[in-house]
Every structure is written in C-alpha cells, then in structure tokens.
Write a protein that holds these residues in place. Structure first.
Motif, PDB file in Angstrom:
ATOM      1  N   ALA A 585       0.824  -1.213   0.000  1.00 16.55           N
ATOM      2  CA  ALA A 585       0.000   0.000   0.000  1.00 16.55           C
ATOM      3  C   ALA A 585       0.856   1.260   0.000  1.00 16.55           C
ATOM      4  N   SER A 586       1.994   1.209   0.678  1.00 14.17           N
ATOM      5  CA  SER A 586       2.870   2.391   0.750  1.00 14.17           C
ATOM      6  C   SER A 586       3.504   2.724  -0.597  1.00 14.17           C
ATOM      7  N   GLN A 587       3.532   1.746  -1.516  1.00 13.03           N
ATOM      8  CA  GLN A 587       4.126   1.973  -2.826  1.00 13.03           C
ATOM      9  C   GLN A 587       3.165   2.679  -3.785  1.00 13.03           C
ATOM     10  N   ILE A 588       1.873   2.728  -3.412  1.00 11.44           N
ATOM     11  CA  ILE A 588       0.891   3.426  -4.250  1.00 11.44           C
ATOM     12  C   ILE A 588       1.003   4.919  -3.985  1.00 11.44           C
ATOM     13  N   GLN A 589       1.183   5.676  -5.044  1.00 15.59           N
ATOM     14  CA  GLN A 589       1.280   7.126  -4.905  1.00 15.59           C
ATOM     15  C   GLN A 589      -0.023   7.699  -4.343  1.00 15.59           C
ATOM     16  N   PHE A 590       0.133   8.780  -3.577  1.00 17.71           N
ATOM     17  CA  PHE A 590      -1.028   9.391  -2.903  1.00 17.71           C
ATOM     18  C   PHE A 590      -2.129   9.744  -3.899  1.00 17.71           C
ATOM     19  N   ASP A 591      -1.754  10.319  -5.035  1.00 16.79           N
ATOM     20  CA  ASP A 591      -2.754  10.736  -6.025  1.00 16.79           C
ATOM     21  C   ASP A 591      -3.374   9.552  -6.754  1.00 16.79           C
ATOM     22  N   ASP A 592      -2.706   8.386  -6.715  1.00 16.28           N
ATOM     23  CA  ASP A 592      -3.220   7.194  -7.400  1.00 16.28           C
ATOM     24  C   ASP A 592      -4.175   6.382  -6.537  1.00 16.28           C
ATOM     25  N   PHE A 593      -4.220   6.701  -5.241  1.00 17.35           N
ATOM     26  CA  PHE A 593      -5.105   5.943  -4.353  1.00 17.35           C
ATOM     27  C   PHE A 593      -6.499   6.557  -4.441  1.00 17.35           C
ATOM     28  N   ASN A 594      -7.203   6.228  -5.525  1.00 13.77           N
ATOM     29  CA  ASN A 594      -8.509   6.816  -5.790  1.00 13.77           C
ATOM     30  C   ASN A 594      -9.463   5.752  -6.306  1.00 13.77           C
ATOM     31  N   ASN A 595     -10.624   6.168  -6.748  1.00 18.22           N
ATOM     32  CA  ASN A 595     -11.658   5.224  -7.202  1.00 18.22           C
ATOM     33  C   ASN A 595     -11.738   5.092  -8.716  1.00 18.22           C
ATOM     34  N   LYS A 596     -10.669   5.468  -9.400  1.00 19.54           N
ATOM     35  CA  LYS A 596     -10.622   5.232 -10.840  1.00 19.54           C
ATOM     36  C   LYS A 596     -10.590   3.730 -11.097  1.00 19.54           C
ATOM     37  N   SER A 597     -11.437   3.259 -12.004  1.00 16.73           N
ATOM     38  CA  SER A 597     -11.543   1.813 -12.242  1.00 16.73           C
ATOM     39  C   SER A 597     -10.211   1.232 -12.689  1.00 16.73           C
ATOM     40  N   LEU A 598      -9.996  -0.030 -12.352  1.00 16.66           N
ATOM     41  CA  LEU A 598      -8.730  -0.704 -12.625  1.00 16.66           C
ATOM     42  C   LEU A 598      -8.723  -1.339 -14.014  1.00 16.66           C
ATOM     43  N   SER A 599      -7.564  -1.380 -14.638  1.00 10.98           N
ATOM     44  CA  SER A 599      -7.399  -2.079 -15.909  1.00 10.98           C
ATOM     45  C   SER A 599      -7.105  -3.553 -15.642  1.00 10.98           C
ATOM     46  N   GLY A 600      -6.930  -4.327 -16.697  1.00 11.01           N
ATOM     47  CA  GLY A 600      -6.646  -5.749 -16.526  1.00 11.01           C
ATOM     48  C   GLY A 600      -5.322  -6.035 -15.845  1.00 11.01           C
ATOM     49  N   LYS A 601      -4.467  -5.010 -15.694  1.00 11.23           N
ATOM     50  CA  LYS A 601      -3.185  -5.224 -15.018  1.00 11.23           C
ATOM     51  C   LYS A 601      -3.375  -5.665 -13.572  1.00 11.23           C
ATOM     52  N   TYR A 602      -4.487  -5.244 -12.968  1.00 16.19           N
ATOM     53  CA  TYR A 602      -4.679  -5.621 -11.559  1.00 16.19           C
ATOM     54  C   TYR A 602      -4.821  -7.138 -11.411  1.00 16.19           C
ATOM     55  N   LEU A 603      -5.343  -7.801 -12.456  1.00 16.12           N
ATOM     56  CA  LEU A 603      -5.451  -9.257 -12.407  1.00 16.12           C
ATOM     57  C   LEU A 603      -4.074  -9.910 -12.424  1.00 16.12           C
ATOM     58  N   LEU A 604      -3.131  -9.300 -13.168  1.00 14.62           N
ATOM     59  CA  LEU A 604      -1.770  -9.836 -13.191  1.00 14.62           C
ATOM     60  C   LEU A 604      -1.152  -9.742 -11.803  1.00 14.62           C
ATOM     61  N   GLY A 605      -1.325  -8.579 -11.161  1.00  8.66           N
ATOM     62  CA  GLY A 605      -0.795  -8.418  -9.810  1.00  8.66           C
ATOM     63  C   GLY A 605      -1.457  -9.349  -8.822  1.00  8.66           C
ATOM     64  N   PHE A 606      -2.783  -9.512  -8.952  1.00  5.19           N
ATOM     65  CA  PHE A 606      -3.527 -10.402  -8.060  1.00  5.19           C
ATOM     66  C   PHE A 606      -3.047 -11.845  -8.200  1.00  5.19           C
ATOM     67  N   TYR A 607      -2.966 -12.316  -9.436  1.00  2.92           N
ATOM     68  CA  TYR A 607      -2.616 -13.716  -9.665  1.00  2.92           C
ATOM     69  C   TYR A 607      -1.173 -13.998  -9.242  1.00  2.92           C
ATOM     70  N   SER A 608      -0.247 -13.121  -9.646  1.00  2.00           N
ATOM     71  CA  SER A 608       1.170 -13.354  -9.334  1.00  2.00           C
ATOM     72  C   SER A 608       1.421 -13.305  -7.834  1.00  2.00           C
ATOM     73  N   GLN A 609       0.787 -12.333  -7.144  1.00  3.09           N
ATOM     74  CA  GLN A 609       0.976 -12.228  -5.693  1.00  3.09           C
ATOM     75  C   GLN A 609       0.382 -13.429  -4.969  1.00  3.09           C
ATOM     76  N   ARG A 610      -0.796 -13.831  -5.354  1.00  7.55           N
ATOM     77  CA  ARG A 610      -1.430 -14.983  -4.707  1.00  7.55           C
ATOM     78  C   ARG A 610      -0.622 -16.246  -4.924  1.00  7.55           C
ATOM     79  N   HIS A 611      -0.158 -16.459  -6.159  1.00  3.93           N
ATOM     80  CA  HIS A 611       0.649 -17.641  -6.447  1.00  3.93           C
ATOM     81  C   HIS A 611       1.952 -17.624  -5.658  1.00  3.93           C
ATOM     82  N   ASP A 612       2.569 -16.449  -5.540  1.00  2.00           N
ATOM     83  CA  ASP A 612       3.821 -16.330  -4.795  1.00  2.00           C
ATOM     84  C   ASP A 612       3.619 -16.676  -3.319  1.00  2.00           C
TER      85      ASP A 612
END
Length: 628
Positions: A585-612
C-alpha cells in the motif's frame, strides 16, 4: 484460385494414399478418394460369382456401411426426381431390373434402363475388368429383387408388392421382420446396394477397395468427358467441369464451394451469358482438389458448429496447429525457480525447431491456413485463407506462444488430477473465458475465427474480447471455483500479451493497478488462512472483487475493515501478511489511491501475488517437515 491449386498439389504429393483406409479415433473410416469416386453408406451387400450368378447377400452392419463407389458428374449431384444413376453401386430402384414387377413405385421413367445402359457401356469398353463384366452379366438377368426375397432380406405385403414402410400389421405375415428394416427407416427402394465378386478358388479384393477397379472406371470415364477448355487453376487446356463436389465436411454435407448451375438467379446473369465465361476449372483438378480437402478435414481439420479450421502443408508433413496451445506441442512446462518468459520462449523455440527440419531441403516449405463455413445448406464459402512461408508461420507461432502466456492449472493428467503449466491458452479456451462455458457454439467459432489472425498475422487481440474476459474474471461469485480459476489465468494471458509482464511476481512494479491487485491477493490469502481448509466459502476479497475493480479505494476500505477479525484470530501468524499489506500500500502514490476503475493489469498483480504466497506457504511447510 490459389487455395484450389494448393489442394490439387497436395493430392498429387500424396498420390500413394489414394484408396487407403484410415480410421479416426471414433472408429470412423476415411480415405483419399480417387477421382470420379465418392462414398455412400451401403445397406445391402450382394455377392456375385465370377460367372455372373447370384451367390449370397446380407444386410451390412452400420459400422461397415461406408463404401467407396464410382460416380459421374450427373450422379454426384442428382436430386429429387432427376434420373442420374451411379455407374456400379446404387439404390435398389436403380439396380434391380425386376423392381417394377414386384410393385416398385417409379415417378416417370424406369431408372434401371438408364443404369443398365451405362453399365453395359463400361462392361463392353476396353477398360472393363472381369469384376465389372460379372456384375453386369448378373444384373442384366433382372432378378435381383427375387434373389433378395429368397434370402429374406426384402419383404412383400399381402398383395405381393414391396413393403414401403414396416407396420405392425405385417407381423402376421412374417415370423421375423425382414433384415432390411433394421437399417433403413422407410421405403425399401432407398436401400443402397453394393456388389462384390466371390470366388471359391481364390481370394479377391473387395470391389470397393480394388485399385484396378478405380483405374478401370477412371480411364473409361475420361474418354466420355467434354471438350477441353482453359483451366483457370493450372493454366492448361483440359476437359473442364461445371459440376463440383459436395460432401466436403461429412457424408451428409450438401454445401458446395463452387456452383454454377443457377441459371435463373443472379449468380452470373447480367454480367455473363454462360457460367463458363466466369471461370473454367478442369475436371481432374476439381476432383483432386475437393478430394484432398475432404481427406485433410477428416485427417487433421477442426470442426466447430460446422465451421472448418484447417492447417496443412502441400506435402502433408506435420505442422503445429494455431488452434492448439503449447501443451499439444509437447512444450516443456516444468516450473523452475524464478521462471521467466525468456525461459519459456526457449522451450517454445526448441519445440518448433522440430518442424523446421525441411526448410533446408530446397523444396517448397509453405503452410496453408483455411476456414470454411456455409450460410445455407447448398452454399459454402472460404472465410479466411492464408498461404505463407513456413519459417514466417513458425516465427508467428513462437511470438504468440511466448507472449500470450500465463500460469495455468486447468488441464488434467492421465490420473484425472489437475496439473500446473505455463503457456498460451488455445483460442477455444479464450472464447470460454470471454463468454462462459454455456455460450452458444456459434459465438465460440466466431471468436476463434477472430483470434486466428492475431496469431497468424501478429495482430492485436480485439479489445472487446479482452474487456469481456476481464469483466468475467472480476466477478468470481458468478461461476464455480474451477471455472473462475481457469477464466482468470486465461484472462491474465490475454492482458499479458499486450503488457509483456513476467509470470512471476514483480516486486519492483509500481504500477497503480498492479499494486491494487497485489493488495487484493494478500487480503484473500490472509482470510483464507484464518478460515482454514474446512471452510469453503468465498473470502471478502473474492466477494467484493467486482466492486473492487470499479472502485478500488472505497472497496479496499471495506475489505480491510473486514480483515481485522481474521488478523486477530491468526495473531502472530498474520504479522507477515499484515506487514506485506502495509509495504504494498505504501508503494501506491497518494494521487493514485482513488476510485478510478482498474485495468486488466490488476489481475496480473492479483494472480502473481497470490501464487507467490501459496508457493511460500508450500516451501515453509516442506522446511518445517524436514526440520521435524
């Protein structure tokens, strides 16, 4: 015309396979047909002696009915009341000279008279074999129905006429229902008869598998073809035809790729007086090209809801199919520590090298890709055709298999256990990920057709396909667990094709969407650990995943608040995951921590982190077991 020319060359390159019977996995037989021949399902076999006498007859088992028969241009396209006999084997009302004598119904003229005249011409030609002469000698006696009645294969009603359709009232006439009614549902006149020649002194080849019989009719029929014309496929002056083959996809297929017999419609009217002015195709070329196409479809084509996807080389050497995934090419998918895309690309290259062995032989090394489908029962079209250099084709496959990849776990081994592998999903798996397992087969074949140019022509995957897959992967509560796991891994492969991320977790990636995906995965794993193996309900991270993808900041607060009871339950065991949440969470920039919808990249982060995290848990358990 290039696809016709390449099919014609394929036939010529595989001439040794003509007439040889092959079997598919389901036991169905197929063969590369000789020219002037087709296949029919025979119901009755009649054995004739070499002297032209009746020997025996029996009803053919359904599994053995497929029969290779000679045919003319007229008989191959006969329909309705049109009289156009096959040269040798045909229906009962054509081959039986005593058909009318036993009450057989005919519409206008007697088909037998046309049939026996044609057979007489063949039997008396210099090309006729003894088998043809024996069969003609018997049939000219006009007693086929009588012999079949004596063999109890056909049946008569109380008036001594052929039964049109079996009814319960006929049970009193027969102790046992005539055998023919076990293989045909209706009129006995539609029973297809094939003839064979029997000898008590020697073993003779079956008429329908005898190479001499093929050549006998081909030579005889070639002399009866029309005048020569310029063939637009080969550029030679040869006897031409305007009647082209059907039965391309299967025995009951009536759709034709080339048709010029519509003199009343708008096929050529208004631009040409005759169909020959549009294009002329040689008879041999048309026959060989269509027969090669039928053979290739049976041999290696993929059919989805009647749409044919076919890849071949003219010399019939094996080439990888773009509709398969790397698993079908025996690409090594053994997971390694720190596995990267480059390592997998090397595995793909090694697998494809086996298909490059003929590139240095000096001959043509090209690949044909063809898609066929029919809009109506009578017309078929080429939807897609590419003829490309084999080296370029293999390079395009390598690019696809090496870039559209992710970690998957939806295949099963011989023990029906799920296995893990890294690779590209097949186009059909992409379709199911984008539209679900219950989608109409027509939509699947349409998507596969759209994906094919992405592989062959190195085009981008259509945005609507990727968007649909992301939406489904973001809504896990709408499907079963196994389907969602497959959907998310396939979707990650699609997103990765455009983004070029590594399959393994990238801790240095500070992309907003990727980091939000990592947060969601950590929350999911933490709650799953607290629930334990016995509890199978979805975690809050999974339940709120769809909302999280649209409003990440607001939904993350809800998910994090719901985590607190589980963190308390785990106590010290949750310290690592809790600190990891803070770190990401600390790596997310302050201005980026908003409610703008996520692109498909979030699935890559989700899958890779969960698998790790799951991999780390397995290693910790293994280390603990060794220590104890």
């Amino acid at each position: 015309m290039s696809w016709l020319l390449n099919l014609y060359e394929t036939y010529e390159a595989n001439i040794e396979h003509v007439g040889k019977v092959n079997k598919k996995r389901n036991g169905q037989e197929y063969t590369l047909l000789p020219i002037a021949h087709t296949t029919q399902t025979a119901h009755i076999q009649v054995n004739i002696t070499e002297e032209g006498e009746f020997h025996s007859a029996f009803v053919i088992d359904k599994s053995d009915g497929n029969t290779l028969i000679p045919c003319t241009e007229g008989s191959s396209s006969r329909a309705g009341s049109k009289i156009a006999p096959y040269p040798l084997h045909d229906k009962l009302n054509y081959v039986a000279g005593d058909f009318i004598a036993y009450g057989g119904k005919i519409k206008k003229e007697e088909p037998f008279s046309y049939y026996i005249k044609n057979l007489s011409d063949w039997a008396n030609s210099p090309y006729a074999t003894n088998k043809v002469k024996s069969i003609y000698s018997y049939l000219n006696k006009k007693r086929l129905v009588r012999d079949l009645l004596e063999e109890r294969i056909l049946g008569l009603d109380e008036n001594g006429e052929l039964i049109e359709k079996w009814q319960p009232k006929y049970d009193s006439l027969y102790e046992q229902k005539p055998a023919i009614f076990s293989v045909i549902p209706g009129d006995q006149s539609s029973a297809f008869i094939r003839f064979n020649v029997h000898s008590p002194m020697k073993i003779l080849k079956n008429v329908w598998s005898d190479q001499q019989m093929y050549e006998s009719f081909i030579q005889y029929y070639r002399e009866r073809l029309g005048e020569s014309d310029l063939c637009f496929v080969t550029g030679k002056h040869v006897p031409s035809t305007d009647r082209h083959a059907n039965k391309i996809r299967h025995a009951g297929d009536k759709a034709k790729l080339i048709s010029a017999n519509d003199t009343s419609g708008f096929t050529f009217r208004g631009r040409f007086h005759h169909s020959e002015e549009v294009a002329s195709i040689g008879y041999d070329v048309s026959q060989k090209a269509h027969n090669a196409l039928k053979w290739l479809i049976q041999h290696q084509g993929k059919v989805m809801d009647q749409r044919v996807f076919l890849v071949w080389q003219n010399n019939s050497e094996a080439v990888p199919d773009p509709l398969d995934d790397p698993f079908a090419m025996n690409v090594s998918t053994i997971k390694k520590e720190g596995f990267t895309n480059k390592e997998f690309a090397r595995e793909v290259a090694k697998a494809l090298d086996g298909y490059r062995n003929d590139l240095t032989m000096g001959g043509k090394a090209d690949v044909n890709i063809l898609i066929l489908d029919s809009a109506t029962t009578g017309r078929m079209a080429v939807l897609y055709y590419r003829y490309m250099n084999k080296e370029l084709y293999l390079n395009r496959l390598k690019s696809w298999y090496s870039s559209c990849i992710w970690h998957h776990r939806y295949r099963k081994d011989e023990n029906n256990q799920y296995i893990e592998f890294i690779g590209a999903p097949s186009p059909k798996d992409i379709a199911l990920a984008a539209y679900g397992t219950k989608v109409n087969e027509k939509i699947v074949k349409g998507l596969v057709e759209r994906i094919l140019p992405c592989i062959i022509d190195d085009k981008k995957i259509p945005v609507d396909i990727v968007r649909s897959a992301i939406q489904r992967a973001s809504n896990p509560v709408s499907m079963e667990r196994w389907e969602w796991e497959k959907t998310i891994s396939v979707t990650c492969a699609l997103v990765n094709k455009e983004e070029g991320y590594e399959v393994s977790l990238d801790r240095n990636n500070h992309n907003r969407d990727y980091l939000f995906g990592r947060l969601l995965a950590i929350a999911d794993v933490l709650e799953r650990q607290a629930l334990g193996k016995e509890e199978t309900r979805a975690t809050n991270a999974i339940r709120y995943m769809n909302s999280f993808s649209k409003h990440p900041a607001r939904t993350w607060k809800t998910i994090q608040d719901a985590l607190q009871p589980y963190q308390a339950k785990l106590g010290a065991k949750s310290l690592y995951l809790s600190s990891l949440i803070d770190e990401v969470a600390s790596q997310i920039q302050f201005d980026d921590f908003n409610n703008k919808s996520l692109s498909g990249k979030y699935l890559l982060g989700f899958y890779s982190q969960r698998h790790d995290l799951y991999q780390k848990k397995v290693k910790d358990e293994e280390t603990k077991a060794v220590t104890n």
